[in-house]
Motif scaffolding. Structure first.
Motif, PDB file in Angstrom:
ATOM      1  N   ASN A 411      52.558  27.092  35.011  1.00 54.16           N
ATOM      2  CA  ASN A 411      53.098  25.740  35.149  1.00 54.16           C
ATOM      3  C   ASN A 411      52.004  24.714  35.418  1.00 54.16           C
ATOM      4  N   GLU A 412      50.782  25.216  35.657  1.00 49.08           N
ATOM      5  CA  GLU A 412      49.619  24.368  35.908  1.00 49.08           C
ATOM      6  C   GLU A 412      49.829  23.447  37.116  1.00 49.08           C
ATOM      7  N   VAL A 413      50.281  24.054  38.203  1.00 46.42           N
ATOM      8  CA  VAL A 413      50.408  23.353  39.479  1.00 46.42           C
ATOM      9  C   VAL A 413      49.733  24.193  40.551  1.00 46.42           C
ATOM     10  N   SER A 414      49.448  23.590  41.687  1.00 44.74           N
ATOM     11  CA  SER A 414      48.775  24.300  42.769  1.00 44.74           C
ATOM     12  C   SER A 414      49.724  25.266  43.469  1.00 44.74           C
ATOM     13  N   VAL A 415      49.151  26.212  44.189  1.00 45.15           N
ATOM     14  CA  VAL A 415      49.950  27.155  44.967  1.00 45.15           C
ATOM     15  C   VAL A 415      50.792  26.414  46.007  1.00 45.15           C
ATOM     16  N   SER A 416      50.196  25.427  46.642  1.00 44.90           N
ATOM     17  CA  SER A 416      50.937  24.663  47.656  1.00 44.90           C
ATOM     18  C   SER A 416      52.125  23.926  47.048  1.00 44.90           C
ATOM     19  N   GLU A 417      51.963  23.470  45.797  1.00 47.14           N
ATOM     20  CA  GLU A 417      53.079  22.793  45.122  1.00 47.14           C
ATOM     21  C   GLU A 417      54.199  23.780  44.815  1.00 47.14           C
ATOM     22  N   VAL A 418      53.859  25.002  44.437  1.00 47.21           N
ATOM     23  CA  VAL A 418      54.876  26.030  44.205  1.00 47.21           C
ATOM     24  C   VAL A 418      55.621  26.315  45.507  1.00 47.21           C
ATOM     25  N   GLU A 419      54.883  26.442  46.586  1.00 52.08           N
ATOM     26  CA  GLU A 419      55.510  26.685  47.895  1.00 52.08           C
ATOM     27  C   GLU A 419      56.455  25.545  48.271  1.00 52.08           C
ATOM     28  N   ARG A 420      56.060  24.317  47.974  1.00 52.06           N
ATOM     29  CA  ARG A 420      56.897  23.154  48.304  1.00 52.06           C
ATOM     30  C   ARG A 420      58.171  23.150  47.473  1.00 52.06           C
ATOM     31  N   ARG A 421      58.026  23.428  46.175  1.00 53.53           N
ATOM     32  CA  ARG A 421      59.188  23.401  45.279  1.00 53.53           C
ATOM     33  C   ARG A 421      60.244  24.430  45.670  1.00 53.53           C
ATOM     34  N   PHE A 422      59.793  25.575  46.134  1.00 55.10           N
ATOM     35  CA  PHE A 422      60.724  26.675  46.363  1.00 55.10           C
ATOM     36  C   PHE A 422      60.867  27.033  47.850  1.00 55.10           C
ATOM     37  N   LYS A 423      60.566  26.088  48.736  1.00 50.99           N
ATOM     38  CA  LYS A 423      60.607  26.407  50.169  1.00 50.99           C
ATOM     39  C   LYS A 423      62.018  26.742  50.653  1.00 50.99           C
ATOM     40  N   ASP A 424      63.033  26.209  49.963  1.00 51.84           N
ATOM     41  CA  ASP A 424      64.413  26.477  50.365  1.00 51.84           C
ATOM     42  C   ASP A 424      65.122  27.444  49.420  1.00 51.84           C
ATOM     43  N   SER A 425      64.369  28.042  48.497  1.00 54.74           N
ATOM     44  CA  SER A 425      64.974  28.953  47.515  1.00 54.74           C
ATOM     45  C   SER A 425      64.986  30.390  48.020  1.00 54.74           C
ATOM     46  N   SER A 426      65.905  31.154  47.486  1.00 53.31           N
ATOM     47  CA  SER A 426      65.931  32.589  47.770  1.00 53.31           C
ATOM     48  C   SER A 426      64.967  33.304  46.841  1.00 53.31           C
ATOM     49  N   TYR A 427      64.672  34.558  47.186  1.00 52.45           N
ATOM     50  CA  TYR A 427      63.813  35.349  46.311  1.00 52.45           C
ATOM     51  C   TYR A 427      64.447  35.499  44.924  1.00 52.45           C
ATOM     52  N   VAL A 428      65.779  35.651  44.878  1.00 54.59           N
ATOM     53  CA  VAL A 428      66.478  35.826  43.601  1.00 54.59           C
ATOM     54  C   VAL A 428      66.281  34.615  42.700  1.00 54.59           C
ATOM     55  N   ASN A 429      66.480  33.429  43.267  1.00 57.39           N
ATOM     56  CA  ASN A 429      66.329  32.213  42.465  1.00 57.39           C
ATOM     57  C   ASN A 429      64.877  31.975  42.050  1.00 57.39           C
ATOM     58  N   PHE A 430      63.969  32.322  42.956  1.00 56.17           N
ATOM     59  CA  PHE A 430      62.548  32.152  42.618  1.00 56.17           C
ATOM     60  C   PHE A 430      62.154  33.075  41.471  1.00 56.17           C
ATOM     61  N   LYS A 431      62.635  34.305  41.513  1.00 54.71           N
ATOM     62  CA  LYS A 431      62.336  35.239  40.420  1.00 54.71           C
ATOM     63  C   LYS A 431      62.880  34.732  39.091  1.00 54.71           C
ATOM     64  N   LYS A 432      64.086  34.156  39.122  1.00 52.93           N
ATOM     65  CA  LYS A 432      64.654  33.599  37.891  1.00 52.93           C
ATOM     66  C   LYS A 432      63.764  32.491  37.336  1.00 52.93           C
ATOM     67  N   ALA A 433      63.261  31.631  38.245  1.00 55.25           N
ATOM     68  CA  ALA A 433      62.395  30.526  37.824  1.00 55.25           C
ATOM     69  C   ALA A 433      61.095  31.051  37.222  1.00 55.25           C
ATOM     70  N   VAL A 434      60.538  32.100  37.836  1.00 57.78           N
ATOM     71  CA  VAL A 434      59.301  32.692  37.317  1.00 57.78           C
ATOM     72  C   VAL A 434      59.534  33.277  35.922  1.00 57.78           C
ATOM     73  N   ALA A 435      60.649  34.010  35.763  1.00 56.98           N
ATOM     74  CA  ALA A 435      60.949  34.620  34.468  1.00 56.98           C
ATOM     75  C   ALA A 435      61.095  33.565  33.375  1.00 56.98           C
ATOM     76  N   GLU A 436      61.805  32.489  33.666  1.00 62.04           N
ATOM     77  CA  GLU A 436      62.007  31.440  32.659  1.00 62.04           C
ATOM     78  C   GLU A 436      60.703  30.719  32.347  1.00 62.04           C
ATOM     79  N   GLU A 437      59.834  30.573  33.348  1.00 66.29           N
ATOM     80  CA  GLU A 437      58.524  29.950  33.121  1.00 66.29           C
ATOM     81  C   GLU A 437      57.682  30.813  32.187  1.00 66.29           C
ATOM     82  N   VAL A 438      57.729  32.123  32.391  1.00 67.54           N
ATOM     83  CA  VAL A 438      56.990  33.036  31.513  1.00 67.54           C
ATOM     84  C   VAL A 438      57.523  32.948  30.087  1.00 67.54           C
ATOM     85  N   ILE A 439      58.824  32.991  29.936  1.00 63.07           N
ATOM     86  CA  ILE A 439      59.448  32.948  28.602  1.00 63.07           C
ATOM     87  C   ILE A 439      59.092  31.650  27.885  1.00 63.07           C
ATOM     88  N   GLU A 440      59.224  30.537  28.591  1.00 62.63           N
ATOM     89  CA  GLU A 440      58.925  29.239  27.992  1.00 62.63           C
ATOM     90  C   GLU A 440      57.457  29.143  27.577  1.00 62.63           C
TER      91      GLU A 440
END
Length: 488
Positions: A411-440
């Motif tokens: 996604n070309e963002v910093s690690v801290s930005e990833v942490e900020r985006r998903f600070k309130d997400s569950s592991y399940v939702n985060f995994k879904k986001a990672v999978a879709e990012e890879v596919i895209e």
């Protein structure tokens, strides 16, 4: 005092009406060395090549900052086969050592690339390594029977001026995965805009462990197509298969003789890989010498690698320093370049182990040619910890840290930005986001890959790349041969 042979060539040039000056300098055997000494760009050099076509030999003159499009030159000549003359042929036909020929080669049909005439003056061979002719370019049109052709491409100016030269090698075995893309290929594509980048499919390294010949052939082509589909541009960079260029194996053997058994025994990758093999070949033990040859042949300044390969670049520097100390300056000392994040993507199932395309268990490896459903399944089953926070902590949360690194790089963002985006997400939702990012990220790559495999473009790109690679590696290997006392 001017050498008699140089004076003879000078007299011949005067008879033809070719204006020139004679420049004296220390013994220098390649255009980059001469132009570097004179403080001039490589674009002002004019090397003369001798080539063997179907119907005989020709002399070809080009600017030093260009490379030949062999397809165009073959078309101009009306031939199917065309290669560089070997050492014996060159010397026999020109009467001078390889690399010292003048622009005028009596008895050889002479072809000059039209880009030569973009410059008012150019510097070329004199038949001697301690003198150079400064030619009045326009006068070169007076050479008997000369043909002016348009068959070269100019390397971008910044590539020549920066002095940056990058060598990257990858084995054609296993399934290329997102770790390769995040940790290497993605950086290679971006880095093409600065310096000369050389990408080598290292099939000689692949056979250090048993390979199925059919699979090796297929994986070599698959890898080349993926690299091109990912954005490697053969007009900006050099892409070729290692076995196309025998200079690698030849220099690798020589470097064996400048490395100790103790140095090789300390290579940790050999220890790790040998444990997985029933039959351990000498090649597996020795392949760091070949890797050093890969790098040193091209005056490489940078080697993009993962952390686990740093030891091999250090060995390359060691052997280069030893050779330079014994025989005089020959090899550039390369620097390892390791991305801070994404340099070492870990297995989704075994987050303490690097993601590997050769692992028998591919359930934790996201292949670049995997389907969307396969990617979702693999990411969904990725190992995580018992916590809930999505934070980067390699020591205590290696699984989540690995997923953060993958998302961050794609996604070309910093690690801290990833942490900020998903600070309130569950592991399940985060995994879904990672999978879709890879596919895209890899869907366009897969589309282009299928197009390349369905055309004849791939083989042409690889052959042309090998020709360009040999233009660089050949002179370096000859320099090594001369310094160690081989008869050349």
């Amino acid at each position: 005092m001017i050498d008699k042979k140089v004076q003879k060539y000078s007299d011949e040039l005067k008879k033809l009406g070719i204006g020139h000056e004679i420049v004296e300098h220390p013994e220098l055997k390649t255009p980059p060395e001469v132009m570097g000494y004179l403080g001039l760009p490589l674009s002002l050099s004019v090397p003369t090549l001798v080539m063997k076509a179907d119907n005989g030999f020709i002399a070809f003159v080009r600017r030093g900052d260009t490379h030949i499009d062999m397809r165009k030159l073959r078309a101009v000549l009306g031939v199917k086969k065309l290669r560089m003359a070997n050492e014996e042929e060159f010397t026999r036909l020109t009467g001078v050592p390889l690399g010292a020929a003048t622009v005028y080669s009596p008895g050889l049909p002479t072809f000059i690339d039209k880009k030569v005439f973009d410059e008012k003056y150019l510097y070329g061979g004199t038949g001697s390594f301690v003198f150079t002719f400064k030619y009045k370019t326009e006068d070169l049109k007076r050479i008997d029977g000369v043909r002016i052709v348009d068959v070269t491409d100019v390397l971008p100016q910044e590539k020549e001026s920066s002095g940056r030269r990058v060598f990257s090698g990858i084995q054609p075995s296993g399934n290329l995965h997102v770790g390769n893309y995040v940790g290497a290929i993605k950086h290679w594509v971006v880095g093409q805009e600065e310096g000369l980048n050389i990408f080598c499919i290292v099939d000689l390294h692949a056979i250090t462990v048993p390979q199925d010949p059919t699979q090796l052939h297929e994986k070599s082509l698959e890898l080349a197509a993926i690299l091109l589909a990912a954005g490697i541009d053969p007009e900006k960079s050099i892409l070729f298969i290692q076995s196309y260029n025998p200079d690698h194996a030849n220099l690798g053997w020589i470097l064996n003789c400048y490395l100790s058994i103790g140095q090789m025994n300390r290579m940790t990758q050999y220890k790790d890989k040998s444990k997985k093999q029933q039959f351990v070949s000498v090649g597996l033990f020795d392949y760091p010498a070949l890797m050093a040859a890969d790098i040193l042949l091209y005056n490489t300044t940078e080697v993009p690698i993962g952390e686990d390969q740093k030891q091999h670049v250090e060995l390359t520097r060691d052997v280069a320093e030893r050779f330079n100390k014994q025989h005089g300056y020959t090899f550039v000392l390369p620097e390892p370049v390791i991305p801070k994040v994404g340099g070492r993507v870990m297995d989704l199932k075994k987050p303490m182990q690097k993601m590997s395309k050769s692992d028998e268990d591919q359930s934790g490896v996201i292949g670049l040619l995997d389907t969307p459903d396969e990617i979702r399944e693999k990411v969904d089953s990725a190992v995580t910890d018992s916590g809930k926070q999505i934070v980067y902590d390699e020591e205590n949360k290696p699984g989540i840290s690995n997923l953060i690194a993958i998302y961050s790089q794609l996604n070309e963002v910093s690690v801290s930005e990833v942490e900020r985006r998903f600070k309130d997400s569950s592991y399940v939702n985060f995994k879904k986001a990672v999978a879709e990012e890879v596919i895209e990220s890899i869907t366009p790559l897969q589309k282009r890959y299928r197009e390349l495999r369905g055309s004849g473009e791939l083989t042409k790109v690889l052959k042309r790349g090998a020709e360009r690679a040999r233009e660089i590696s050949g002179p370096k290997l000859r320099e090594v041969y001369e310094k160690i006392g081989f008869v050349v």
